[in-house]
Design a protein around this motif. Structure first.
Motif, PDB file in Angstrom:
ATOM      1  N   GLY A   1       0.701  -0.206  -5.521  1.00 25.73           N
ATOM      2  CA  GLY A   1       0.121  -0.102  -4.045  1.00 25.73           C
ATOM      3  C   GLY A   1       0.395   1.512  -3.760  1.00 25.73           C
TER       4      GLY A   1
ATOM      5  N   ASP B   1       0.963  -1.251   0.015  1.00 24.13           N
ATOM      6  CA  ASP B   1      -0.173   0.026  -0.021  1.00 24.13           C
ATOM      7  C   ASP B   1       0.951   1.162   0.038  1.00 24.13           C
TER       8      ASP B   1
ATOM      9  N   LEU C   1      -5.637  -6.167  -1.928  1.00 26.02           N
ATOM     10  CA  LEU C   1      -4.306  -5.248  -2.049  1.00 26.02           C
ATOM     11  C   LEU C   1      -3.547  -5.618  -2.955  1.00 26.02           C
TER      12      LEU C   1
END
Length: 65
Positions: free
Chosen positions: A55, A13, A48
């Motif tokens: 990310g 992320d 994700l």
């Protein structure tokens, strides 16, 4: 516990790499390097991105940029 397979490859992320630790009861325990573990739902984990570039624009768990 669900029978679905969970991809255990690291995810990313906007804060960086997230490493899978264990899964149970629809949740995944994961952690960032040198940080305390935290919990995500399996659904959040599956969403994700698996590359650092993708990310960079993703925020999880109420963290904002």
């Amino acid at each position: 516990m669900s029978n679905a397979l969970i991809d255990q490859a690291p995810a990313y992320d906007h804060l960086g790499k997230i490493t899978f630790m264990v899964r149970s009861g629809g949740y995944v325990m994961c952690r960032r390097p040198r940080c305390m573990p935290f919990i995500l739902s399996e659904k959040e984990w599956r969403r994700l991105p698996k590359t650092e570039e993708e990310g960079a624009s993703v925020c999880i768990g109420g963290w904002t940029r």
